[in-house]
Each structure stands twice: as structure tokens, then as C-alpha cells.
Design a protein around this motif. Structure first.
Motif, PDB file in Angstrom:
ATOM      1  N   CYS A 372      -5.545  29.396  -5.585  1.00 64.89           N
ATOM      2  CA  CYS A 372      -4.700  30.310  -4.794  1.00 64.89           C
ATOM      3  C   CYS A 372      -5.263  31.727  -4.860  1.00 64.89           C
ATOM      4  O   CYS A 372      -5.333  32.436  -3.851  1.00 64.89           O
ATOM      5  CB  CYS A 372      -3.265  30.302  -5.316  1.00 64.89           C
ATOM      6  SG  CYS A 372      -2.343  28.785  -4.994  1.00 64.89           S
ATOM      7  N   ASN A 381       2.585  33.582   1.940  1.00 61.90           N
ATOM      8  CA  ASN A 381       2.077  33.462   0.565  1.00 61.90           C
ATOM      9  C   ASN A 381       1.915  34.829  -0.110  1.00 61.90           C
ATOM     10  O   ASN A 381       0.961  35.078  -0.844  1.00 61.90           O
ATOM     11  CB  ASN A 381       0.747  32.700   0.548  1.00 61.90           C
ATOM     12  CG  ASN A 381       0.897  31.263   1.016  1.00 61.90           C
ATOM     13  OD1 ASN A 381       1.559  30.462   0.384  1.00 61.90           O
ATOM     14  ND2 ASN A 381       0.302  30.953   2.153  1.00 61.90           N
ATOM     15  N   LEU A 384       1.026  35.313  -3.909  1.00 59.49           N
ATOM     16  CA  LEU A 384      -0.148  34.634  -4.455  1.00 59.49           C
ATOM     17  C   LEU A 384      -1.378  35.538  -4.537  1.00 59.49           C
ATOM     18  O   LEU A 384      -2.512  35.074  -4.467  1.00 59.49           O
ATOM     19  CB  LEU A 384      -0.453  33.377  -3.638  1.00 59.49           C
ATOM     20  CG  LEU A 384       0.672  32.335  -3.581  1.00 59.49           C
ATOM     21  CD1 LEU A 384       0.211  31.096  -2.833  1.00 59.49           C
ATOM     22  CD2 LEU A 384       1.179  31.974  -4.972  1.00 59.49           C
TER      23      LEU A 384
END
Length: 502
Positions: A372, A381, A384
């Protein structure tokens, strides 16, 4: 009616329709465009305008048909070919998208965005060499050189040469470079340096890119999109799921009867090997892959904001299938939905589709989290881009999955990436025949030859036979991962010696 009168009537209708369109009165505009089309069926302007309205309103299949009509009657109309490519792309019809983009580029060879779109479509289709050639051609254009090189590095870091590497390094280190470009350059550098086994320099590049990306997200004018706010929202969602969908709820609810479809849902953390599972299954002739979408969340999430909500599982199931039809589902009883965040909706899937298969893509926690950290995501996301936040995200995910193990024991089938790599034939047969209850087809062993589309960051990787180089990758960077290992807590390995070896 004379030709001149007909032309005046059409022009008047088109002008009135354009006014309504500019005002956002799309239904009225569409009525006027349809009138114009009836007055002169040979005039393509009303048909093209109706397609644009369909695009604005999300009626993509209707837009596709309108654009196909325009493109067939006037193959030299660049906007129709370009928009047809974009619509096909959003319908996951990537082969048609690539064809339309190629025709559009032939009509307008200097159309940079069309060239980038063609390159992406070819990558999704697994035509990596052709995609690389597009990006290499774009890299010759100084105005988009850096952008093309970052895409090329993401697709195949091995083709980045020393001259490319220097250009990326200069752009990344220059504070005068636009922030978004610096971020892309740092991630591209990381991939290219890692390919050269320059691990310390690679991690430094990933670290710089992640820091810039995290800072940019934290400065977002949209407070709800900042990583700290997103993390709080994810915490609330996870707690809601655990509290709401307990054993009592599941005993009280009754699964839907007589479901005609038996979907295969793939859930998991990002970068956990889910695309590989999807590619294997979509190689089966009786499986249609639907990729990732918000189809399920749009149908079910609003229904569970009230504590006493009594859902009709059949209605929800039909609404979900209807949403998939708009996204290109052809009615196959077995299809794959690879929307990873559906790990929050396991109970709903169970109630809506009792015959469904729910597969959890599972991979070593540290390898998953590091992967990630190495990835610049196209969108979302937000949590991340920081090692501690990634670790907390993994812990939160595991707690939700452990909840499902308690209240729905055996309902979720775990597919372990390391086992799949160690024993491809045995594990793929188990996945197809036992986990998914499908008849065996040898094409699943040759998943890397399949022509199915892959939209994720793993597009190039799943076009190759299984490889073990990513197993235990984190040990190369172990000295830099203390924040991650601390955040993982009990999910972290006790030592580097505990890394699985293949």
C-alpha cells in the motif's frame, strides 16, 4: 417542407435545447433534441447532444448507442470517437474503448489526452508492450514527458532507463515542480530504484512521495476528505458494522429465498492479491468479471441508518443486480464483484444472496501494508500514505473480519496469497472447484493469457505466471518500518526470521 424551412426549424430547436442544457434543464433539452432529430433524421447534432445528456445523467449504455450511431454515420467526427471511448471505458468495455480511442487519435494525432487514454486502455487489456510504446511516444513530448514517465514506471519499471531516472529525480527534488507531479515522480523513482535493488534510495523516494501526498490531502479544502477525518469515518463505520450486525440481528433476519444469481464477492485490504484472484476466476468461461463499483454500497448503505430498519432482502438484491446491468452485467448467474470495501457488508451479502461465495484475499500483513505504501492510488485510500495509519487500517480491517468469523463462521473463505504462489495448480483447482463450486476449466491455470480487463495497479503483474519475488519483500526495508510494525501490534511478526519462505 423545403430544405431551408427544415434547416431553420432544426436550428431553432437546437438553440432552444442548448439554452435548456446550459440551465441544467436536461429533460427539457432532451425533448427538444428529439424533436430536432424527428424533423431531420440525417442531422447528427441532435443525436450527439442526446448522448452528452445521457453521459451527464449517468445513462451510459444509452449514450454508447447514440455515439455509435454518430460515429458510424460520420467516422471522422473526433468528439464522437473520443466520447465513445470514454463511455466504453466507464462501462468496462475496454476493448471497444481502445478501438474508439485509436480511431480518435488517428483523426487528431496531437490529442494528448486521447493518447493517454489509449495507453491506459491497452494496459488494462494486458497489451503491455503497446501501452508502453504509447507512453514512450508521449514521453517525447516535453510538455507531458514527466507524466508519461510516471505512467511508464508504474506499468513496467524495468523499461525506465538512466536518462528517464535522472529526469524523474530532478523533477521530484525541485520545489518549483508542481506538487502533484513531484508526488508522481517520487513514486515512479521508488519503483525504478527498487527494480535496480537500490532499496535504501527506493524507500527514501517512496517516503518522500507519501509525505507529500499525505500533506496535500491534509491541506484539502474538503475537511471530510482529509486523512484524519477519513480515518475517523472508517472507525465509526467499522464499529457500526460490528454493533449492528451481531448474532441477534442475523438470527432475526431471514436470507432471501430463491436467489437466481450466485455472485462471487472478493473482499480484502488493497494490495492483498485480490486482482490475481479475480483474473483467475474471470478466465473461466462461465464467469463475468464486474470489477470494482459502488453498486452494493449505493443500494444497501442508506437502508441501515435507522436502528429499526427492516430490509426487504429480495428488493435490495434486485436493486443491486439492476445497478450491475447498467454497468454492463449480461445476466450471467456467476459473476465477480471485486469491491474490497464490501468487507463491511458481509452480513448484507449473506442475506441478499445466500448462494453467493465470499472470498477474502489474504496476504502477509506487513507485505500488504508495505505494498500500500509503495502505491500511488488513482483515487480514495486517503489513509494509506502514512505507515502508522496504514497499520491502523489493517488492524481495523482484521477486527471486522474477525467479527464475521464469530457471527457467520465459515461464511467467508480465505484465499491465502502465499499458498497460491507456492502451489498454483493445487490452489487454483481448490479455488475454482471447491471454493466457488465451478466445473474445472484449464483456462484458469493460464489466467495470465486471458484477455479480460484489469483496471487496478496490478494490471501488468497478473499478465505473468505466478512469481514469488513479492513474498517477504518487507524484510528488505525492515529497518524503515518501525512505525508500521508498532501500529500492527499483534498482527506484526515477532522477527524477520518469521517471514514465510517459498
Amino acid at each position: 417542407m423545403s430544405n431551408s424551412t427544415q434547416a431553420r426549424d432544426v436550428t431553432a430547436l437546437l438553440n432552444r435545447a442548448a439554452e435548456r442544457y446550459a440551465q441544467g434543464r436536461f429533460d427539457e433539452a432532451a425533448d427538444l433534441y428529439r424533436q430536432a432529430a424527428r424533423v431531420d433524421p440525417q442531422d447528427l447534432r441532435p443525436i450527439y447532444s442526446l448522448a452528452l445528456i445521457d453521459i451527464r445523467l449517468g445513462r451510459l449504455e444509452s449514450a454508447r448507442q447514440q455515439l455509435k450511431t454518430v460515429a458510424a454515420q460520420d467516422p471522422n467526427f473526433y468528439p464522437a470517437q473520443q466520447n465513445l471511448g470514454a463511455v466504453c471505458q466507464n462501462l468496462n468495455l475496454w476493448r471497444d474503448a481502445a478501438d474508439a480511442y485509436r480511431r480518435a487519435l488517428g483523426l487528431n494525432p496531437t490529442a494528448v489526452e486521447t493518447h493517454f487514454s489509449l495507453a491506459r486502455a491497452l494496459a488494462v487489456l494486458g497489451r503491455v508492450g503497446e501501452s508502453s510504446a504509447c507512453y514512450r511516444a508521449l514521453a517525447a513530448n516535453e510538455s507531458v514527458r514527466l507524466r508519461a514517465l510516471t505512467r511508464l514506471a508504474a506499468l513496467d519499471p524495468a523499461v525506465i532507463d538512466e536518462q528517464d531516472l535522472s529526469a524523474l529525480q530532478l523533477a521530484a527534488d525541485d520545489p518549483a515542480t508542481a506538487s502533484a507531479t513531484r508526488i508522481e515522480a517520487y513514486f515512479a523513482l521508488g519503483m525504478a530504484l527498487e527494480q535496480r535493488r537500490a532499496d535504501q534510495a527506493a524507500f527514501a523516494a517512496f517516503q518522500a512521495g507519501n509525505r507529500l501526498k499525505h500533506d496535500a490531502l491534509m491541506a484539502s479544502a474538503n475537511l471530510a476528505a482529509r486523512p484524519d477525518a477519513v480515518e475517523r469515518a472508517h472507525d465509526l463505520a467499522a464499529r457500526f458494522v460490528v454493533d449492528r450486525f451481531d448474532a441477534t440481528f442475523l438470527r432475526r433476519g431471514l436470507p432471501r429465498d430463491g436467489a437466481s444469481a450466485a455472485p462471487i464477492f472478493i473482499i480484502g485490504m488493497p494490495r492483498s492479491g485480490s486482482t490475481l484472484i479475480e483474473q483467475i476466476l474471470s478466465s473461466h468461461p462461465h464467469i463475468q468479471s464486474m470489477g470494482e463499483s459502488a453498486a452494493l454500497s449505493m443500494v444497501v448503505d442508506r437502508g441501515f441508518t435507522e436502528a429499526e430498519q427492516a430490509p426487504d432482502w429480495s428488493d435490495l438484491a434486485e436493486a443491486y443486480l439492476g445497478s450491475l446491468r447498467e454497468r454492463g452485467w449480461k445476466g450471467a448467474a456467476r459473476f465477480v464483484d471485486k469491491t474490497l470495501e464490501n468487507h463491511l457488508r458481509v452480513a448484507m451479502i449473506h442475506m441478499m444472496f445466500p448462494g453467493s461465495v465470499i472470498l477474502e484475499s489474504s496476504r502477509d500483513p506487513v507485505d500488504t501494508c508495505l505494498s500500500c505504501y509503495r502505491q500511488l492510488f488513482t483515487e480514495g485510500n486517503e489513509t494509506l500514505y502514512d505507515l502508522e495509519q496504514i497499520g491502523r487500517a489493517f488492524v481495523r480491517y482484521r477486527r471486522v473480519m474477525e467479527h464475521w468469523d464469530r457471527v457467520l463462521p465459515g461464511r467467508v473463505i480465505r484465499v491465502e496469497h502465499e499458498k497460491l504462489v507456492a502451489d498454483p495448480e493445487g490452489q487454483i483447482r481448490w479455488l475454482v472447484e471447491e471454493a466457488c463450486k465451478l466445473d474445472w476449466d484449464p483456462a484458469c491455470l493460464r489466467f495470465y493469457e486471458a484477455e479480460s480487463s484489469v483496471r487496478t495497479a496490478s494490471a501488468a503483474q497478473v499478465r505473468r505466471p505466478l512469481f514469488s519475488t513479492s513474498i517477504g519483500r518487507w524484510a528488505r526495508f525492515a529497518g524503515e518500518l518501525e512505525p508500521l510494525l508498532k501500529a500492527l501490534g499483534a498482527y506484526a511478526p515477532t522477527s524477520v526470521a518469521s517471514i514465510p519462505r517459498i
